[in-house]
Scaffold this motif. Structure first.
Motif, PDB file in Angstrom:
ATOM      1  N   GLU A 162       0.847  -1.207   0.000  1.00  0.00           N
ATOM      2  CA  GLU A 162       0.000   0.000   0.000  1.00  0.00           C
ATOM      3  C   GLU A 162       0.883   1.258   0.000  1.00  0.00           C
ATOM      4  O   GLU A 162       0.664   2.198  -0.772  1.00  0.00           O
ATOM      5  N   ALA A 163       1.887   1.242   0.882  1.00  0.00           N
ATOM      6  CA  ALA A 163       2.783   2.413   0.992  1.00  0.00           C
ATOM      7  C   ALA A 163       3.527   2.643  -0.324  1.00  0.00           C
ATOM      8  O   ALA A 163       3.645   3.785  -0.795  1.00  0.00           O
ATOM      9  N   LEU A 164       3.998   1.549  -0.940  1.00  0.00           N
ATOM     10  CA  LEU A 164       4.745   1.690  -2.193  1.00  0.00           C
ATOM     11  C   LEU A 164       3.842   2.213  -3.318  1.00  0.00           C
ATOM     12  O   LEU A 164       4.265   3.037  -4.133  1.00  0.00           O
ATOM     13  N   GLN A 165       2.590   1.775  -3.304  1.00  0.00           N
ATOM     14  CA  GLN A 165       1.669   2.253  -4.351  1.00  0.00           C
ATOM     15  C   GLN A 165       1.341   3.738  -4.161  1.00  0.00           C
ATOM     16  O   GLN A 165       1.186   4.476  -5.130  1.00  0.00           O
ATOM     17  N   ILE A 166       1.252   4.157  -2.909  1.00  0.00           N
ATOM     18  CA  ILE A 166       0.984   5.584  -2.637  1.00  0.00           C
ATOM     19  C   ILE A 166       2.192   6.422  -3.076  1.00  0.00           C
ATOM     20  O   ILE A 166       2.051   7.492  -3.668  1.00  0.00           O
ATOM     21  N   GLU A 167       3.388   5.905  -2.804  1.00  0.00           N
ATOM     22  CA  GLU A 167       4.604   6.610  -3.255  1.00  0.00           C
ATOM     23  C   GLU A 167       4.620   6.696  -4.783  1.00  0.00           C
ATOM     24  O   GLU A 167       4.864   7.768  -5.356  1.00  0.00           O
ATOM     25  N   ARG A 168       4.319   5.566  -5.417  1.00  0.00           N
ATOM     26  CA  ARG A 168       4.309   5.532  -6.885  1.00  0.00           C
ATOM     27  C   ARG A 168       3.266   6.490  -7.459  1.00  0.00           C
ATOM     28  O   ARG A 168       3.456   7.077  -8.525  1.00  0.00           O
ATOM     29  N   ALA A 169       2.169   6.665  -6.739  1.00  0.00           N
ATOM     30  CA  ALA A 169       1.105   7.564  -7.211  1.00  0.00           C
ATOM     31  C   ALA A 169       1.535   9.027  -7.105  1.00  0.00           C
ATOM     32  O   ALA A 169       0.881   9.914  -7.643  1.00  0.00           O
ATOM     33  N   GLY A 170       2.632   9.285  -6.381  1.00  0.00           N
ATOM     34  CA  GLY A 170       3.188  10.641  -6.361  1.00  0.00           C
ATOM     35  C   GLY A 170       3.077  11.389  -5.049  1.00  0.00           C
ATOM     36  O   GLY A 170       3.392  12.580  -4.994  1.00  0.00           O
ATOM     37  N   ALA A 171       2.616  10.711  -3.979  1.00  0.00           N
ATOM     38  CA  ALA A 171       2.534  11.406  -2.680  1.00  0.00           C
ATOM     39  C   ALA A 171       3.935  11.844  -2.246  1.00  0.00           C
ATOM     40  O   ALA A 171       4.924  11.179  -2.556  1.00  0.00           O
TER      41      ALA A 171
END
Ligand code: KIV
Length: 258
Positions: A162-171
């Motif tokens: 989840e954290a990696l996907q949020i980072e990838r999304a640009g947060a």
């Protein structure tokens, strides 16, 4: 200026711990601003100020009104405002509401809670030049019951993904709320963006607490809250003395009169 502040924050990762607190008003913001990297107008104001059982009915208008007050006291910290529940259910409403918050409060960024599905919403906000902070673990807008996250291998795997996907999304950063020490450490090590913990151990890049909790005003003291002052006691002392003075005709004196 906004992106300059975001870059300063991101550059602190692995170098300097990040200090964050919540604020809902100009008066508190003026006191805490010079000691904080981030001041967050959290939707925790629903519980803390409005006496609600949860944050679910906090409105966009309420968040904007408190953020406007905070904007009058903030000088140097990164100014982040929570998007309340049901204001970012789809890309169009998320963009419209985030833009309204930013236009009316001049905040630097907004924070949204993850429901394991809203990565494309984060990404579309970021693509519209909106700075987004993520929030995983115990996410009060989506969870009915309090729980510590990341205690099992399976949960740990899900949270890291989840954290990696949020980072990838640009947060630009992510709040880890009530996540076990081990899992917080793994997330913090795997992410390039800073993690900000609340109840998630010293392994995060920074820490946040609700100001009213850490100053001993809210009466909410779970294990992860360290009380740095006892404002409840101080306020009671002041009010008692005020009452005593009025009853004993010691207030107001001539110097308090016109
Ligand atoms: O609403 C809030 O104050 C928050 C912090 C506790 C991180 O989300």
């Amino acid at each position: 200026m906004k992106n300059h502040k975001i870059n300063i924050l991101k550059n602190k990762k692995n170098k300097k711990k990040i200090v964050c607190l919540t604020s809902y008003s100009k008066a508190i913001t003026k006191i805490i601003d010079k000691y904080c990297d981030i001041v967050l107008v959290g939707d925790s104001l629903g519980n803390v100020l409005y006496g609600l059982n949860n944050t679910h009915t906090v409105s966009l208008k309420t968040m904007i009104n408190h953020a406007k007050s905070v904007s009058k006291g903030i000088k140097q910290s990164l100014f982040v405002v929570d998007m309340p529940k049901n204001t970012y259910n789809n890309i169009n409403s998320a963009k419209k509401n985030a833009k309204e918050i930013i236009r009316k409060t001049n905040c630097d960024a907004i924070k949204i809670e993850s429901n394991n599905k809203n990565y494309s919403i984060i990404n579309s906000l970021v693509n519209s030049n909106i700075n987004v902070m993520g929030h995983i673990g115990y996410t009060p807008q989506y969870k009915k019951k309090f729980n510590i996250a990341g205690l099992t291998k399976n949960d740990e795997k899900k949270l890291i993904s989840e954290a990696l996907q949020i980072e990838r999304a640009g947060a630009f950063s992510i709040v880890l709320e009530c996540i076990s020490s081990k899992t917080s450490q793994k997330i913090t090590e795997q992410l390039k963006i800073p993690t900000i913990g609340i109840g998630s151990s010293k392994n995060c890049d920074g820490q946040i607490l609700v100001t009213d909790d850490m100053l001993g005003l809210s009466g909410f003291y779970p294990k992860f809250v360290k009380k740095y002052a006892n404002l409840k006691k101080e306020i009671e002392k002041g009010v008692k003395n005020y009452r005593k003075d009025i009853i004993n005709k010691k207030f107001p004196r001539n110097e308090n009169s016109y």
